[in-house]
Motif scaffolding. Structure first.
Motif, PDB file in Angstrom:
ATOM      1  N   PRO A 183       0.765  -1.380   0.001  1.00 20.85           N
ATOM      2  CA  PRO A 183      -0.009   0.312  -0.072  1.00 20.85           C
ATOM      3  C   PRO A 183       0.936   1.273  -0.072  1.00 20.85           C
ATOM      4  CG  PRO A 183       0.122  -0.996   2.187  1.00 20.85           C
ATOM      5  CD  PRO A 183       0.654  -2.031   1.285  1.00 20.85           C
ATOM      6  N   ASN A 184       0.531   2.180  -0.662  1.00 18.78           N
ATOM      7  CA  ASN A 184       0.921   3.657  -0.987  1.00 18.78           C
ATOM      8  C   ASN A 184       0.287   4.434  -0.169  1.00 18.78           C
ATOM      9  OD1 ASN A 184       3.075   5.259  -1.838  1.00 18.78           O
ATOM     10  ND2 ASN A 184       2.769   4.835  -3.977  1.00 18.78           N
ATOM     11  N   ILE A 185       0.567   4.954   0.992  1.00 11.45           N
ATOM     12  CA  ILE A 185      -0.167   5.489   2.028  1.00 11.45           C
ATOM     13  C   ILE A 185       0.666   6.791   2.486  1.00 11.45           C
ATOM     14  CG2 ILE A 185      -1.406   5.749   4.289  1.00 11.45           C
ATOM     15  CD1 ILE A 185      -1.958   2.677   3.716  1.00 11.45           C
ATOM     16  N   LEU A 186      -0.044   7.934   2.527  1.00 11.19           N
ATOM     17  CA  LEU A 186       0.526   8.865   3.463  1.00 11.19           C
ATOM     18  C   LEU A 186      -0.081   9.774   4.513  1.00 11.19           C
ATOM     19  CD1 LEU A 186       2.748  11.980   1.666  1.00 11.19           C
ATOM     20  CD2 LEU A 186       0.830  12.450   3.252  1.00 11.19           C
ATOM     21  N   LEU A 187       0.223   9.728   5.604  1.00 11.14           N
ATOM     22  CA  LEU A 187      -0.647  10.013   6.748  1.00 11.14           C
ATOM     23  C   LEU A 187      -0.554  11.511   7.267  1.00 11.14           C
ATOM     24  CD1 LEU A 187      -2.534   9.562   9.317  1.00 11.14           C
ATOM     25  CD2 LEU A 187      -0.384   8.850  10.433  1.00 11.14           C
ATOM     26  N   LEU A 188      -1.284  12.254   7.240  1.00 19.49           N
ATOM     27  CA  LEU A 188      -1.394  13.555   7.815  1.00 19.49           C
ATOM     28  C   LEU A 188      -2.046  13.749   8.939  1.00 19.49           C
ATOM     29  CD1 LEU A 188      -1.720  15.633   4.569  1.00 19.49           C
ATOM     30  CD2 LEU A 188       0.605  15.142   5.688  1.00 19.49           C
ATOM     31  N   CYS A 189      -1.529  13.635  10.354  1.00 17.54           N
ATOM     32  CA  CYS A 189      -2.225  13.550  11.512  1.00 17.54           C
ATOM     33  C   CYS A 189      -2.111  15.111  12.384  1.00 17.54           C
ATOM     34  CB  CYS A 189      -1.571  12.520  12.498  1.00 17.54           C
ATOM     35  SG  CYS A 189      -2.456  12.112  14.000  1.00 17.54           S
ATOM     36  N   ASP A 190      -3.288  15.474  12.643  1.00 15.96           N
ATOM     37  CA  ASP A 190      -3.287  16.856  13.381  1.00 15.96           C
ATOM     38  C   ASP A 190      -3.172  16.531  15.036  1.00 15.96           C
ATOM     39  OD1 ASP A 190      -4.075  19.053  14.321  1.00 15.96           O
ATOM     40  OD2 ASP A 190      -6.176  19.324  13.517  1.00 15.96           O
ATOM     41  N   VAL A 191      -1.865  17.467  15.477  1.00 14.22           N
ATOM     42  CA  VAL A 191      -1.582  17.256  16.745  1.00 14.22           C
ATOM     43  C   VAL A 191      -1.718  18.353  17.555  1.00 14.22           C
ATOM     44  CG1 VAL A 191       0.155  15.272  16.508  1.00 14.22           C
ATOM     45  CG2 VAL A 191       0.721  17.776  16.161  1.00 14.22           C
ATOM     46  N   SER A 192      -2.723  19.194  16.971  1.00 19.21           N
ATOM     47  CA  SER A 192      -3.104  20.554  17.575  1.00 19.21           C
ATOM     48  C   SER A 192      -3.822  20.138  19.097  1.00 19.21           C
ATOM     49  CB  SER A 192      -3.928  21.281  16.826  1.00 19.21           C
ATOM     50  OG  SER A 192      -5.174  20.537  16.785  1.00 19.21           O
ATOM     51  N   GLY A 193      -4.030  21.352  19.768  1.00 14.45           N
ATOM     52  CA  GLY A 193      -4.398  21.198  21.165  1.00 14.45           C
ATOM     53  C   GLY A 193      -5.876  20.153  20.897  1.00 14.45           C
ATOM     54  N   LYS A 245       8.496  14.923  -3.555  1.00 12.08           N
ATOM     55  CA  LYS A 245       8.966  13.665  -4.098  1.00 12.08           C
ATOM     56  C   LYS A 245       8.552  12.535  -3.432  1.00 12.08           C
ATOM     57  CE  LYS A 245      13.967  15.220  -4.914  1.00 12.08           C
ATOM     58  NZ  LYS A 245      15.337  14.939  -4.656  1.00 12.08           N
ATOM     59  N   VAL A 246       7.657  12.604  -2.388  1.00 10.46           N
ATOM     60  CA  VAL A 246       6.943  11.457  -1.743  1.00 10.46           C
ATOM     61  C   VAL A 246       5.521  11.442  -2.416  1.00 10.46           C
ATOM     62  CG1 VAL A 246       8.285  11.604   0.385  1.00 10.46           C
ATOM     63  CG2 VAL A 246       6.155  12.688   0.199  1.00 10.46           C
ATOM     64  N   LEU A 247       4.980  12.269  -3.160  1.00 10.54           N
ATOM     65  CA  LEU A 247       3.941  12.384  -3.572  1.00 10.54           C
ATOM     66  C   LEU A 247       3.762  11.625  -4.864  1.00 10.54           C
ATOM     67  CD1 LEU A 247       2.788  15.957  -2.750  1.00 10.54           C
ATOM     68  CD2 LEU A 247       2.207  14.020  -1.553  1.00 10.54           C
ATOM     69  N   ARG A 248       2.807  10.814  -5.112  1.00 13.67           N
ATOM     70  CA  ARG A 248       2.750   9.994  -6.362  1.00 13.67           C
ATOM     71  C   ARG A 248       1.249   9.758  -6.822  1.00 13.67           C
ATOM     72  NH1 ARG A 248       5.824   6.891  -2.816  1.00 13.67           N
ATOM     73  NH2 ARG A 248       8.342   6.774  -3.275  1.00 13.67           N
ATOM     74  N   PRO A 249       0.889   9.665  -8.039  1.00 12.63           N
ATOM     75  CA  PRO A 249      -0.396   9.806  -8.575  1.00 12.63           C
ATOM     76  C   PRO A 249      -1.146   8.560  -7.728  1.00 12.63           C
ATOM     77  CG  PRO A 249       0.966   9.971 -10.318  1.00 12.63           C
ATOM     78  CD  PRO A 249       1.922   9.822  -9.149  1.00 12.63           C
ATOM     79  N   SER A 250      -0.398   7.285  -7.398  1.00 13.48           N
ATOM     80  CA  SER A 250      -1.007   6.386  -7.100  1.00 13.48           C
ATOM     81  C   SER A 250      -1.167   6.335  -5.359  1.00 13.48           C
ATOM     82  CB  SER A 250      -0.045   5.087  -7.261  1.00 13.48           C
ATOM     83  OG  SER A 250       1.223   4.933  -6.548  1.00 13.48           O
ATOM     84  N   MET A 251      -0.790   7.385  -4.926  1.00 20.10           N
ATOM     85  CA  MET A 251      -0.704   7.603  -3.214  1.00 20.10           C
ATOM     86  C   MET A 251      -2.259   7.966  -2.871  1.00 20.10           C
ATOM     87  SD  MET A 251       1.850   9.951  -1.224  1.00 20.10           S
ATOM     88  CE  MET A 251       2.879   8.343  -0.989  1.00 20.10           C
ATOM     89  N   VAL A 252      -2.677   7.162  -1.674  1.00 24.35           N
ATOM     90  CA  VAL A 252      -3.627   7.440  -0.697  1.00 24.35           C
ATOM     91  C   VAL A 252      -3.407   8.302   0.294  1.00 24.35           C
ATOM     92  CG1 VAL A 252      -5.675   6.768   0.454  1.00 24.35           C
ATOM     93  CG2 VAL A 252      -4.830   5.325  -1.477  1.00 24.35           C
ATOM     94  N   VAL A 253      -3.876   9.451   0.313  1.00 21.56           N
ATOM     95  CA  VAL A 253      -3.361  10.514   1.713  1.00 21.56           C
ATOM     96  C   VAL A 253      -4.716  10.256   2.619  1.00 21.56           C
ATOM     97  CG1 VAL A 253      -3.208  12.854   2.210  1.00 21.56           C
ATOM     98  CG2 VAL A 253      -2.252  12.116   0.225  1.00 21.56           C
ATOM     99  N   ILE A 254      -4.166  10.306   3.869  1.00 22.06           N
ATOM    100  CA  ILE A 254      -5.291  10.005   4.929  1.00 22.06           C
ATOM    101  C   ILE A 254      -4.870  11.265   5.856  1.00 22.06           C
ATOM    102  CG2 ILE A 254      -5.748   8.966   6.844  1.00 22.06           C
ATOM    103  CD1 ILE A 254      -4.655   6.275   5.775  1.00 22.06           C
ATOM    104  N   ILE A 255      -5.952  12.053   5.984  1.00 19.47           N
ATOM    105  CA  ILE A 255      -5.909  13.236   7.060  1.00 19.47           C
ATOM    106  C   ILE A 255      -6.674  13.131   7.890  1.00 19.47           C
ATOM    107  CG2 ILE A 255      -6.324  15.770   7.187  1.00 19.47           C
ATOM    108  CD1 ILE A 255      -6.139  16.050   4.054  1.00 19.47           C
ATOM    109  N   VAL A 256      -6.119  13.122   9.191  1.00 19.94           N
ATOM    110  CA  VAL A 256      -6.595  12.988  10.626  1.00 19.94           C
ATOM    111  C   VAL A 256      -7.016  14.461  11.187  1.00 19.94           C
ATOM    112  CG1 VAL A 256      -6.851  11.760  12.713  1.00 19.94           C
ATOM    113  CG2 VAL A 256      -5.723  10.684  10.871  1.00 19.94           C
ATOM    114  N   SER A 257      -8.086  14.905  11.285  1.00 19.01           N
ATOM    115  CA  SER A 257      -8.145  16.069  11.784  1.00 19.01           C
ATOM    116  C   SER A 257      -9.820  16.303  12.143  1.00 19.01           C
ATOM    117  CB  SER A 257      -7.742  17.279  10.901  1.00 19.01           C
ATOM    118  OG  SER A 257      -7.896  18.623  11.276  1.00 19.01           O
ATOM    119  N   ASP A 258     -10.008  17.410  13.081  1.00 26.56           N
ATOM    120  CA  ASP A 258     -11.528  17.786  13.158  1.00 26.56           C
ATOM    121  C   ASP A 258     -11.821  19.030  12.465  1.00 26.56           C
ATOM    122  OD1 ASP A 258     -10.052  19.669  14.353  1.00 26.56           O
ATOM    123  OD2 ASP A 258     -10.699  19.541  16.400  1.00 26.56           O
TER     124      ASP A 258
END
Length: 444
Positions: free
Chosen positions: A271-281, A359-372
């Protein structure tokens, strides 16, 4: 029953539940108990926990084992011959049913144990097959090796089925002693019930006392998911496993005669995954559990890029690859990170991702954003999300807010134009979304 025997039996219970207990630790516990009053359960519990438990995640296991063994275990051993679920020692003799015309089949000891663990109706079906085959017309003793192959194939299937069932439950190891095994199974059921409760509990409401069991639960979920991925198959020309469907379809031109066999092999899903996790208050509590889940998954599945963000973006992939204990990793991340607990600026974070980490972004990548979805400069964030959407295959947004509250935040509707937004506030939600949305597997 003397104290020494009770201590040895309790150590066997702990071992049955997966806790590592050495002989030296058992001796330390015995020495500690000499200084305590056996009439006071709290003193016993403190002494045993201090000497027998080394890992933080084993504390809830010890707690359930102690309650089941010392406080609730008052039953006597079952009468001889009485059947007790999950006790291999009570099923001795059932493997003797594996005979053909009175001759014992050549079945390995491991597969005979599988036969003992099968459900009664499944064993009965296998016995019925052996009876009908033994009494069939023109069936001679030299047909025995053919029957053995059929039985071995059936037992191999059930071994895989039983292994899959064990992965989903709290793992136990039985020793054959009725009282000990009953205690192990009872404690395991209680632990499994606790884990199921935590699976559906809002991550924000998970307390400090639950963390050891949560760590074990997350490890189990990540391992189970990785195991499901490894069991997929793909077409191949090499003789690894017969693909029965393709074989039948391709041999219809020969009238159904199996002249050409087709094969399939394990599919290596990367799996080609990129995680963006919100660590704000407002997201810090959720972030800890999401990062731990991805950390457990990244140790089993390749190609997962991990980032945290608040006012800006920080890459965590290299830290995850060090394979250090997660508790140490979290302490290091929180001490060294310049983002933890700050306000959210999604627009700047996405801009940094597209410029500094393109460079880490690819057309086949799935981006997961975790945020409110609560962010400063929301209009700029929408524009940056639209840019990112063009660079990757898909964006899945895990929103920790209940879906009933989304209508109160106008920006969520705009974010949904460029992402697939899903409500995610529990570990069960997280596991199901990763399974179904990312890997297209069956949900929990």
């Amino acid at each position: 029953m003397n104290a020494a025997k009770r201590l040895v039996e309790f150590c066997h219970v702990l071992r049955g539940l997966g806790v590592r207990v050495s002989t030296s630790e058992m001796l330390d516990a015995a020495e500690a108990l000499l200084q305590e009053d056996w009439a006071d359960p709290q003193h016993i519990r403190a002494a045993l926990q201090a000497t027998l438990i080394k890992r933080h995640e084993d504390i809830p296991v010890f707690r359930q084992a102690f309650v089941a063994f010392f406080l609730e275990s008052k039953q006597q051993p079952p009468p001889a011959g009485e059947q007790t679920s999950g006790q291999p020692v009570q099923r001795r003799g059932k493997a003797d049913e594996l005979t053909f015309q009175g001759h014992e089949l050549n079945i390995s000891g491991e597969l005979r144990q599988v036969y003992q663990q099968m459900a009664p109706q499944d064993r009965q079906r296998l016995c019925s097959f052996l009876e009908k085959t033994s009494g069939g017309n023109n069936i001679e003793l030299n047909f025995k090796h053919v029957v053995e192959k059929v039985v071995v194939g059936s037992l191999e299937y059930w071994r895989r089925q039983l292994a899959a069932e064990e992965e989903a439950a709290f793992p136990v190891r039985l020793c054959g002693e009725p009282i000990i095994d009953q205690t192990v199974e009872k404690a395991a059921r209680c632990l499994e019930a606790e884990m199921q409760t935590l699976l559906h509990k809002d991550m924000r409401r998970i307390g400090e006392q639950d963390l050891p069991l949560v760590r074990r639960l997350i490890k189990q979920l990540a391992k189970e998911l990785s195991s499901q991925l490894s069991r997929r198959y793909h077409k191949t020309h090499f003789a690894e496993r017969i693909d029965l469907r393709r074989t039948i379809r391709d041999n219809t031109r020969y009238g159904g005669t199996m002249l050409q066999l087709k094969y399939k092999a394990a599919k290596r899903t990367k799996p080609n995954i990129l995680l963006l996790c919100d660590v704000s208050g407002s997201m810090a509590q959720y972030a800890v559990f999401v990062l731990q889940f991805i950390y457990g998954l990244s140790s089993l599945v390749d190609q997962i890029e991990s980032f945290i963000f608040a006012e800006d973006l920080e890459r965590m992939t290299v830290k995850f690859q060090k394979k250090q204990p997660f508790a140490e990793l979290m302490s290091e991340m929180m001490a060294q990170s310049g983002q933890w607990g700050k306000g959210t600026d999604l627009s700047k974070s996405l801009s940094t991702l597209c410029k500094d980490h393109r460079k880490v972004l690819r057309p086949s990548m799935v981006v997961i954003i975790v945020s409110d979805a609560k962010t400063m400069k929301s209009e700029a964030a929408i524009s940056e999300l639209a840019v990112l959407n063009k660079k990757v295959r898909n964006i899945i947004w895990l929103n920790t807010l209940p879906s009933s509250e989304w209508s109160r935040h106008k920006t969520i509707g705009f974010f949904q134009k460029y992402s697939h937004m899903v409500a995610c506030s529990t570990l069960g939600d997280l596991a199901n979304i990763i399974r179904s949305q990312i890997f297209h597997l069956k949900s929990l």
